[in-house]
Design a protein around this motif. Structure first.
Motif, PDB file in Angstrom:
ATOM      1  N   TRP A 158      44.383  74.810  33.513  1.00 18.62           N
ATOM      2  CA  TRP A 158      43.390  74.123  34.621  1.00 18.62           C
ATOM      3  C   TRP A 158      43.680  74.289  35.745  1.00 18.62           C
ATOM      4  O   TRP A 158      43.122  75.025  37.095  1.00 18.62           O
ATOM      5  N   LYS A 159      45.312  75.028  36.266  1.00 16.84           N
ATOM      6  CA  LYS A 159      46.015  74.660  37.376  1.00 16.84           C
ATOM      7  C   LYS A 159      45.732  76.520  37.788  1.00 16.84           C
ATOM      8  O   LYS A 159      45.492  76.952  39.028  1.00 16.84           O
ATOM      9  N   SER A 160      45.349  77.139  36.706  1.00 13.62           N
ATOM     10  CA  SER A 160      45.316  78.824  36.982  1.00 13.62           C
ATOM     11  C   SER A 160      43.881  79.473  37.273  1.00 13.62           C
ATOM     12  O   SER A 160      43.185  80.429  37.351  1.00 13.62           O
ATOM     13  N   LEU A 161      42.781  78.579  36.837  1.00 14.45           N
ATOM     14  CA  LEU A 161      42.008  78.278  36.481  1.00 14.45           C
ATOM     15  C   LEU A 161      40.684  78.464  38.297  1.00 14.45           C
ATOM     16  O   LEU A 161      39.992  79.072  38.625  1.00 14.45           O
ATOM     17  N   PRO A 162      41.234  77.553  39.277  1.00 12.31           N
ATOM     18  CA  PRO A 162      41.017  78.016  40.819  1.00 12.31           C
ATOM     19  C   PRO A 162      40.848  79.276  40.888  1.00 12.31           C
ATOM     20  O   PRO A 162      40.375  79.587  41.762  1.00 12.31           O
ATOM     21  N   ARG A 163      41.552  80.113  40.906  1.00 14.72           N
ATOM     22  CA  ARG A 163      41.553  81.629  41.436  1.00 14.72           C
ATOM     23  C   ARG A 163      40.593  82.072  40.595  1.00 14.72           C
ATOM     24  O   ARG A 163      40.080  83.084  41.240  1.00 14.72           O
ATOM     25  N   TYR A 164      39.588  82.296  39.688  1.00 16.47           N
ATOM     26  CA  TYR A 164      38.803  82.335  39.617  1.00 16.47           C
ATOM     27  C   TYR A 164      37.065  82.145  39.825  1.00 16.47           C
ATOM     28  O   TYR A 164      36.357  81.999  39.370  1.00 16.47           O
ATOM     29  N   TRP A 165      37.334  81.215  40.810  1.00 17.71           N
ATOM     30  CA  TRP A 165      36.318  80.768  41.033  1.00 17.71           C
ATOM     31  C   TRP A 165      35.363  81.124  42.035  1.00 17.71           C
ATOM     32  O   TRP A 165      33.655  81.097  41.891  1.00 17.71           O
ATOM     33  N   VAL A 166      35.186  82.174  42.717  1.00 17.56           N
ATOM     34  CA  VAL A 166      34.497  83.310  43.110  1.00 17.56           C
ATOM     35  C   VAL A 166      33.701  83.710  41.293  1.00 17.56           C
ATOM     36  O   VAL A 166      32.156  84.087  41.698  1.00 17.56           O
ATOM     37  N   GLY A 203      37.704  87.506  32.347  1.00 15.23           N
ATOM     38  CA  GLY A 203      36.838  88.084  31.034  1.00 15.23           C
ATOM     39  C   GLY A 203      36.747  86.812  30.394  1.00 15.23           C
ATOM     40  O   GLY A 203      35.764  86.664  29.538  1.00 15.23           O
ATOM     41  N   VAL A 204      37.303  85.673  30.277  1.00 10.84           N
ATOM     42  CA  VAL A 204      36.158  84.912  29.527  1.00 10.84           C
ATOM     43  C   VAL A 204      35.664  84.052  30.178  1.00 10.84           C
ATOM     44  O   VAL A 204      34.774  83.144  29.797  1.00 10.84           O
ATOM     45  N   VAL A 205      36.380  83.748  31.497  1.00 11.38           N
ATOM     46  CA  VAL A 205      35.563  83.176  32.385  1.00 11.38           C
ATOM     47  C   VAL A 205      34.173  83.485  32.559  1.00 11.38           C
ATOM     48  O   VAL A 205      33.861  82.388  32.839  1.00 11.38           O
ATOM     49  N   ALA A 206      33.550  84.322  32.446  1.00 10.52           N
ATOM     50  CA  ALA A 206      32.812  84.913  33.066  1.00 10.52           C
ATOM     51  C   ALA A 206      31.795  84.471  32.341  1.00 10.52           C
ATOM     52  O   ALA A 206      30.678  84.199  32.651  1.00 10.52           O
ATOM     53  N   ALA A 208      33.551  82.444  38.620  1.00  8.98           N
ATOM     54  CA  ALA A 208      32.740  81.156  38.340  1.00  8.98           C
ATOM     55  C   ALA A 208      31.435  81.336  39.275  1.00  8.98           C
ATOM     56  O   ALA A 208      30.597  80.839  38.203  1.00  8.98           O
ATOM     57  N   ILE A 209      31.396  81.375  40.565  1.00  6.44           N
ATOM     58  CA  ILE A 209      30.225  80.428  41.239  1.00  6.44           C
ATOM     59  C   ILE A 209      28.884  81.410  40.743  1.00  6.44           C
ATOM     60  O   ILE A 209      28.324  81.678  40.653  1.00  6.44           O
ATOM     61  N   ARG A 210      29.520  83.641  40.743  1.00  5.24           N
ATOM     62  CA  ARG A 210      28.711  84.104  40.563  1.00  5.24           C
ATOM     63  C   ARG A 210      27.471  84.431  39.155  1.00  5.24           C
ATOM     64  O   ARG A 210      26.933  84.217  38.716  1.00  5.24           O
ATOM     65  N   GLY A 211      28.834  83.768  38.867  1.00  9.12           N
ATOM     66  CA  GLY A 211      28.516  83.235  36.913  1.00  9.12           C
ATOM     67  C   GLY A 211      27.574  82.787  36.754  1.00  9.12           C
ATOM     68  O   GLY A 211      26.063  83.002  36.638  1.00  9.12           O
ATOM     69  N   SER A 212      27.570  81.186  36.950  1.00  5.75           N
ATOM     70  CA  SER A 212      26.914  79.953  37.454  1.00  5.75           C
ATOM     71  C   SER A 212      25.282  80.753  38.140  1.00  5.75           C
ATOM     72  O   SER A 212      24.195  80.447  37.412  1.00  5.75           O
ATOM     73  N   ILE A 213      25.446  81.686  39.440  1.00  8.96           N
ATOM     74  CA  ILE A 213      24.313  82.609  39.949  1.00  8.96           C
ATOM     75  C   ILE A 213      23.555  82.833  38.739  1.00  8.96           C
ATOM     76  O   ILE A 213      21.937  83.028  38.844  1.00  8.96           O
ATOM     77  N   VAL A 214      24.003  83.510  38.411  1.00  5.50           N
ATOM     78  CA  VAL A 214      23.572  84.887  36.901  1.00  5.50           C
ATOM     79  C   VAL A 214      23.028  83.623  35.960  1.00  5.50           C
ATOM     80  O   VAL A 214      21.711  84.414  35.697  1.00  5.50           O
ATOM     81  N   GLY A 215      23.906  82.532  35.204  1.00  5.02           N
ATOM     82  CA  GLY A 215      23.453  82.601  34.577  1.00  5.02           C
ATOM     83  C   GLY A 215      21.936  81.686  34.387  1.00  5.02           C
ATOM     84  O   GLY A 215      21.093  81.203  33.928  1.00  5.02           O
ATOM     85  N   CYS A 216      22.055  80.781  35.999  1.00  8.48           N
ATOM     86  CA  CYS A 216      20.650  80.330  36.370  1.00  8.48           C
ATOM     87  C   CYS A 216      19.396  81.120  36.600  1.00  8.48           C
ATOM     88  O   CYS A 216      17.602  80.310  36.822  1.00  8.48           O
ATOM     89  N   TRP A 217      19.423  82.221  37.112  1.00  6.59           N
ATOM     90  CA  TRP A 217      18.382  83.206  37.056  1.00  6.59           C
ATOM     91  C   TRP A 217      18.392  83.215  36.104  1.00  6.59           C
ATOM     92  O   TRP A 217      16.860  83.397  36.147  1.00  6.59           O
ATOM     93  N   PHE A 247      33.952  93.728  40.261  1.00  5.11           N
ATOM     94  CA  PHE A 247      34.651  93.221  41.234  1.00  5.11           C
ATOM     95  C   PHE A 247      36.184  92.934  41.179  1.00  5.11           C
ATOM     96  O   PHE A 247      36.357  92.525  42.141  1.00  5.11           O
ATOM     97  N   SER A 248      36.832  93.032  39.757  1.00  6.52           N
ATOM     98  CA  SER A 248      37.886  91.915  39.900  1.00  6.52           C
ATOM     99  C   SER A 248      39.305  93.355  39.712  1.00  6.52           C
ATOM    100  O   SER A 248      38.664  93.977  39.939  1.00  6.52           O
ATOM    101  N   ARG A 249      40.015  92.280  40.449  1.00  5.64           N
ATOM    102  CA  ARG A 249      41.376  93.793  41.270  1.00  5.64           C
ATOM    103  C   ARG A 249      42.335  94.011  39.649  1.00  5.64           C
ATOM    104  O   ARG A 249      42.688  94.724  39.809  1.00  5.64           O
ATOM    105  N   ASN A 250      42.177  93.294  38.435  1.00  9.82           N
ATOM    106  CA  ASN A 250      42.476  93.655  37.406  1.00  9.82           C
ATOM    107  C   ASN A 250      41.569  93.802  36.697  1.00  9.82           C
ATOM    108  O   ASN A 250      41.259  94.052  35.429  1.00  9.82           O
ATOM    109  N   ARG A 251      40.977  95.044  36.715  1.00  7.91           N
ATOM    110  CA  ARG A 251      39.400  95.249  36.143  1.00  7.91           C
ATOM    111  C   ARG A 251      39.944  96.404  34.796  1.00  7.91           C
ATOM    112  O   ARG A 251      39.621  96.476  33.537  1.00  7.91           O
ATOM    113  N   GLN A 252      41.414  96.605  34.865  1.00  8.22           N
ATOM    114  CA  GLN A 252      41.949  97.670  34.082  1.00  8.22           C
ATOM    115  C   GLN A 252      42.853  96.809  32.983  1.00  8.22           C
ATOM    116  O   GLN A 252      42.874  97.183  31.020  1.00  8.22           O
ATOM    117  N   ASN A 253      42.864  95.929  33.096  1.00  7.73           N
ATOM    118  CA  ASN A 253      43.416  94.590  31.805  1.00  7.73           C
ATOM    119  C   ASN A 253      41.957  93.925  31.453  1.00  7.73           C
ATOM    120  O   ASN A 253      42.175  92.917  30.075  1.00  7.73           O
TER     121      ASN A 253
END
Length: 508
Positions: free
Chosen positions: A245-253, A300-303, A255-264, A286-292
């Protein structure tokens, strides 16, 4: 503010201890259904729908919707631990979830998946809370022509905007329309396509069809594939949850983008599966770690999980406000409402206000309960997969048969369930989608009635569908959706010609 007041009343309806008990029972059954191979949200709701006939409509829909939430959560367990998607929309979760489990981070992957799922569903429920009354109030001005236009828009959207072949979608939809027309014509009283059979007077029961198509069809396909389980064990303790949970806030963008896509994708008939893949693709781009990505990246799990749950939950918005299901599970729930004598649509918010807001309140508490259940019981549900599938499959078939028999207490229903099971199996083998068939089977009668009423009002003049800006714009949009594959192909060809004509030929 009116929505908040109604929501508080909904929590009052949910305060009944029996409704709370049904909510937890539904969540637990849903997680079990999500874990078991050959089942899923729509299958589980269809199979267990007959068991709710003795309940009040509010308690029944709370339990069934919680089965759906639980199945959404449960699909992530098999994806992460066993690399087996518990649901179609869990495929994208396997890309990074299972590599995390192989590296010994199964607890972190599951915690991230469950928390992201909760966040996506929470955003979708907020959307339903504040947008549903507005849409329902607007839809009160609808007449027969407007309702048919909305239903036409739904059918055309499945054809033009879906990921499957338009030809296959049309074939599945036509079969659904044909099945919906069997029986007694409600307008003229004439018999249609009964072929002299007394049993077909009542037509093909929607519930029998979905139990066969989803339950039996999936079991037959899974048996043919010879499913076996090999995976990693997982234990989730408080420390793992807190650190994740402490590491998840860094992926807030993300999560929000995934929520918008999902709702639509949930409100439109796109579905959770395309939403999860679309969200995963956007996150990777759009990830900085796209190679991972693909090697155990938590983003890749959050999205995909955020988008899938947002889509699965927001699909109930058009079902409640317009009577138009946004997913196969929403179509099954719509059939349940019709069986209980409730007509989904704008009047539902006036005539059955307590029911609607009790259901919306259960979405909030149901997702919280689901998060708690899955975080505390993952080892238990994962151990179920040690049971040989040769034992699980017959149990599921028996449950399907009991559910089908209890609809009319007729042995013929079990036979029809098996016939629909074979149809579902053939559809899966030939890659024909089942969702348009179910949609046409549920909405076929309603669309036909709306069309015929509009024709009676206009004395057979089709111009009634362009008689005012509202119905005209909806019908025009439906036709654009229907022919969108052709339109997009022409636009691409035109763009290609322009690009080719604008090329500069170098001078030697």
């Amino acid at each position: 503010m009116e929505a908040l007041g109604s929501l508080i009343q909904g929590f009052g309806v949910l305060a009944d201890p029996m409704n709370i008990a049904y909510m937890f029972i539904g969540i637990t059954l849903g997680v079990l259904i999500g874990v078991l191979p050959g089942l899923g949200g729509a299958n589980g709701v269809a199979i267990l729908l007959p068991l709710t006939f003795s309940m009040s409509p509010t308690s029944a829909i709370i339990m069934l919707s919680c089965i759906y939430w639980g199945a959404l959560f449960g699909g992530a367990i098999t994806s992460v631990l066993f690399n087996i998607p518990g649901e179609p929309w869990s495929v994208a979760t396997t890309f990074d979830g299972h590599p995390m489990a192989q590296k010994g981070h199964a607890g972190e992957a599951l915690t991230a998946a469950f928390t992201s799922s909760f966040f996506g569903a929470f955003v979708a429920v907020l959307l339903i809370t504040f947008l549903a009354p507005v849409i329902a109030g607007f839809a009160l001005r609808f007449g027969p022509a407007e309702f048919f236009a909305v239903q036409l828009l739904t059918f055309c959207s499945f054809v033009g905007m879906g990921s499957e072949s338009p030809f296959k979608v049309l074939c599945a939809m036509m079969l659904g329309f044909a099945l919906a027309a069997v029986g007694l014509d409600s307008v003229t009283g004439e018999l249609r396509m009964t072929f002299g059979s007394v049993e077909l007077l009542r037509g093909f029961d929607f519930l029998i069809a979905v139990i066969g198509l989803f339950g039996i069809g999936e079991i037959l396909l899974t048996m043919e594939e010879g499913l076996a389980f090999k995976g990693k064990s997982a234990k989730i303790n408080a420390k793992v949850v807190w650190e994740t949970w402490k590491s998840l806030p860094r992926y807030w963008v993300t999560a929000i983008r995934g929520s918008i896509v999902g709702c639509w994708m949930g409100i439109t008939p796109g579905g959770a599966t395309p939403a999860s893949f679309m969200s995963y693709g956007l996150a990777k781009r759009f990830s900085r770690n796209r190679q991972n990505f693909g090697n155990g990246e938590m983003e890749g799990v959050v999205a995909p999980e955020t988008a899938a749950h947002a889509a699965g939950t927001s699909a109930l918005l058009p079902m409640l406000t317009l009577g138009i299901p946004g997913s196969p599970t929403a179509a099954v729930l719509l059939g349940g409402l019709l069986i209980w004598g409730l007509q989904p649509g704008p009047l539902l918010f006036i005539e059955q206000k307590e029911f609607v807001w009790g259901l919306i309140a259960s979405m909030y508490l149901g997702n919280i309960a689901g998060l708690i259940v899955v975080l505390t019981t993952v080892p238990v549900f994962a151990s179920i997969l040690r049971i040989p599938f040769s034992i699980i499959a017959p149990v599921i078939v028996v449950i399907c048969a009991v559910g089908a028999y209890t609809v009319h207490n007729a042995f013929l229903d079990i036979v029809m369930m098996l016939v629909f099971g074979v149809v579902g199996y053939v559809f899966k083998k030939l890659s024909y989608p089942l969702a348009p068939l179910v949609l046409a089977l549920v909405l076929g009668d309603m669309a036909e009635s709306s069309f015929r009423q509009a024709m009676l009002v206009s004395q057979g003049d089709l111009a009634i569908f362009w008689s005012n800006p509202l119905v005209g714009s909806i019908v025009t949009l439906a036709l654009v959706m229907l022919f969108w594959p052709v339109i997009s192909a022409l636009l691409r060809k035109r763009q290609a010609r322009q690009d080719g004509g604008s090329e500069v030929i170098p001078v030697k």
